[in-house]
Design an enzyme around this catalytic site. Structure first.
Site, short mmCIF file in Angstrom:
data_model
loop_
_atom_site.label_atom_id
_atom_site.label_comp_id
_atom_site.label_asym_id
_atom_site.label_seq_id
_atom_site.Cartn_x
_atom_site.Cartn_y
_atom_site.Cartn_z
N GLU A 63 47.72 33.40 11.78
CA GLU A 63 48.68 32.37 11.39
C GLU A 63 49.59 32.95 10.32
O GLU A 63 49.11 33.56 9.35
CB GLU A 63 47.99 31.12 10.84
CG GLU A 63 49.01 30.05 10.42
CD GLU A 63 48.40 28.78 9.90
OE1 GLU A 63 49.16 27.91 9.43
OE2 GLU A 63 47.16 28.64 9.96
N ASN A 83 53.88 27.55 11.36
CA ASN A 83 53.84 26.13 11.02
C ASN A 83 55.25 25.63 10.75
O ASN A 83 55.99 26.25 9.99
CB ASN A 83 52.95 25.92 9.79
CG ASN A 83 52.51 24.49 9.65
OD1 ASN A 83 53.31 23.61 9.40
ND2 ASN A 83 51.21 24.26 9.80
N GLU A 131 52.87 25.19 15.31
CA GLU A 131 52.00 24.13 14.79
C GLU A 131 52.85 23.01 14.18
O GLU A 131 53.73 23.27 13.36
CB GLU A 131 51.04 24.68 13.75
CG GLU A 131 50.14 25.78 14.29
CD GLU A 131 49.20 26.34 13.22
OE1 GLU A 131 49.20 25.79 12.09
OE2 GLU A 131 48.50 27.33 13.50
N ASP A 151 48.58 20.19 14.26
CA ASP A 151 47.96 20.66 13.02
C ASP A 151 47.45 19.48 12.19
O ASP A 151 47.93 18.35 12.31
CB ASP A 151 49.00 21.45 12.23
CG ASP A 151 48.37 22.31 11.15
OD1 ASP A 151 47.14 22.47 11.16
OD2 ASP A 151 49.11 22.80 10.29
N GLU A 162 40.19 25.02 10.49
CA GLU A 162 40.75 25.66 9.30
C GLU A 162 39.81 25.48 8.11
O GLU A 162 39.04 24.54 8.06
CB GLU A 162 42.10 25.02 8.96
CG GLU A 162 43.13 25.11 10.06
CD GLU A 162 44.44 24.43 9.67
OE1 GLU A 162 45.45 25.15 9.59
OE2 GLU A 162 44.44 23.20 9.45
#
Length: 554
Positions: A306, A361, A393, A423, A480
């Site tokens: 990520e 993200n 995400e 997410d 996560e």
């Protein structure tokens, strides 16, 4: 300003001229009356003569002229008196417009500042304290956008009435502009709690629902208070401190009041310095991607990364995203920052093994941009990074605010082969409806549940429910915040597919990633000597002091 001064002089001259004309008209009428009175005997004789002999036209003409002069003088006097009255009313209206807000009837900014300066001087002479109260409505733009400006104006008028109803004696209230109001009040020295009581009254009245024009709206407010501190304080300095305190109230959760203190000004200066640094640093490439490993829990193999944003500040060192991301979103810099970091990550990741994915993200504010999908696809084309290896995400909270635009963006990205992950699952407003409405490829369990899975039965139940739900929907899950071997083991037992967290390693810069991939033979583009050089150049660059929760991405 000069033209306004000329207009003011013109109005004063016109009014003076009218008054002089009125005086002249009065004198004329009086003279006519005196003329008629003094020449009464002559006129009587003239009438008798006319009655005896109509041939004498001189006396008849004199009589008619005297009567006409009397009537003309009276008419002129009446006209001038009416003109003076109308001009006086117009002058009063001009003065009111110059000093009052036309919507609420309160003072406007110019009149308020002038009155405030006089009040402060008077308070100093009498040994009193002058307190400025600045009030800004919460989410007023939403009231306008949802209900229309007519309802917004009604809300402003409603607030003005509340302020006026609770206004202390000798205080002055104003609408400074938009949805911002101000009140200056004087209190005995050492009794600033009276200003707090006033602020509490306003918050209590503004905390409920207001019905106007057939629409029910909630009007809340954030309030800042500041007091004159020394003899050198000016109105502008007091206004600045009250504004800073008001924004502190907004940042603290809104619908409350805060007193100004020096720390607020220091924080504002720091924040402004960061904003200036960001505007300079983005085009200079100071914002760089860091990478957090994503591990396949079934095999223990590296599956991808990520992308996280970090700021390599020239004097501050590595600045974590929880400091600069809020500023970037507030100032509108988030789009440029995100695209800059994504471009660097795409350029780097295209040299990785094709089995490795890259997750990015998207900030909530970016989902308001209907061209976001086209911008991402353009980056993919320009950098040569395969769309099939990219996973975007999107948080639930962002979907709730921009569902229509998000659907369009997600559809466009999916058509290009980009995968979409939901997410922070479990923290939003309508998780199941989002899963049904949008074609997600993956669910990411929020770290707040994962990190507390061993200490909270509620978190454990939520994580268990999410994994079961994902199985039934055929959606893989990424956890996560896997920070310990125990949490890793627990997530593996629940059937979680992928995980990321500090148990697998801290976020890495480009050099560390290359060293890791070279060690695992996942850099096919590097020859043997280049792979060895990547290993030798790898040095730690992520500060150990960063907390595990430091994860905001651009």
């Amino acid at each position: 300003m000069r033209d306004e001064a000329f207009e003011e002089v013109g109005r004063q001259d016109a009014l003076g001229t009218a008054r002089r004309d009125l005086l002249a008209g009065g004198v004329t009428v009086a003279a006519a009356i005196m003329l008629v009175g003094l020449s009464g005997p002559v006129l009587s004789e003239a009438v008798s003569v006319i009655g005896r002999d109509g041939s004498d036209q001189v006396l008849a003409t004199a009589l008619i002229l005297n009567i006409a002069l009397l009537l003309f003088g009276w008419r002129r006097y009446a006209d001038l008196r009416r003109e003076v009255r109308e001009r006086a009313i117009a002058e009063a209206r001009v003065q009111a417009l110059a000093s009052q807000d036309p919507l609420t009837g309160l003072h406007n900014r110019v009149a308020f500042l002038a009155a405030a300066a006089q009040m402060i001087d008077r308070a100093r002479r009498h040994g009193q304290a002058a307190v400025l109260v600045v009030l800004d409505l919460d989410h007023f733009k939403t009231i306008n956008d949802v209900n229309g400006h007519a309802i917004g104006d009604a809300a402003l008028t409603f607030v003005a009435r509340i302020i006026d109803a609770h206004l202390p004696p000798d205080a002055r209230a104003a609408r400074l502009g938009g949805d911002e109001f101000a009140v200056l009040m004087t209190v005995p020295a050492g009794q600033t709690d009276l200003a707090e009581a006033f602020a509490d009254q306003l918050l209590a009245r503004l905390g409920g629902q207001m019905d106007t024009g057939g629409a029910a709206v909630h009007v809340g407010a954030s309030i800042g208070l500041a007091v004159i501190e020394d003899q050198s304080d000016t109105v502008d300095a007091l206004m600045r401190r009250a504004d800073i305190a008001m924004y502190a109230s907004k940042n603290a959760g809104r619908h409350r009041f805060s007193w100004f203190d020096a720390s607020m000004e220091r924080e504002l200066s720091t924040r402004n310095a960061l904003e200036i640094g960001m505007r300079e640093g983005i085009p200079l490439g100071q914002f760089v991607p860091f990478y957090e490993q994503q591990i396949d829990l079934a095999t223990g193999q590296l599956h991808g990364f990520e992308m996280l944003a970090r700021w390599r500040h020239p004097s501050r060192g590595i600045v974590p995203p929880d400091i600069f991301i809020p500023i970037a979103e507030e100032t509108g810099l988030i789009a440029d920052l995100s695209m800059s970091v994504m471009r660097q990550a795409f350029e780097e990741a295209k040299s990785w093994d094709p089995s490795l994915t890259l997750s990015v993200n998207i900030a909530p504010s970016q989902l308001k941009d209907p061209w976001l999908a086209q911008k991402i696809v353009k980056l993919l084309v320009e950098t040569g990074f395969p769309a099939s290896r990219l996973e975007v995400e999107i948080t639930e909270s962002a979907l709730f605010e921009n569902l229509g635009v998000a659907q369009s963006i997600i559809g466009s990205l999916k058509n290009q082969g980009v995968r979409i992950a939901l997410d922070d699952f479990g923290t939003g407003y309508s998780s199941l409806s989002h899963l049904r409405a949008l074609p997600f490829d993956r669910i990411k369990i929020d770290r707040s549940f994962v990190t507390s899975i061993g200490s909270s039965s509620e978190s454990a139940a939520i994580v268990n429910a999410i994994t079961r739900l994902s199985d039934s929907l055929g959606l893989p899950v990424t956890a996560e915040g896997v920070e310990t071997p125990a949490i890793e083991r627990h997530m593996r037992e629940l059937g979680c597919h992928k995980a990321q967290g500090w148990v697998f390693g801290k976020p890495m810069d480009v050099g560390q990633v290359r060293a890791l991939l070279a060690e695992q033979n996942l850099l096919p583009a590097l020859r043997g000597d280049e792979r060895g050089e990547a290993l030798r150049r790898a040095v730690p660059s992520e500060p150990a002091a960063l907390p595990p929760v430091d994860r905001l991405s651009a």
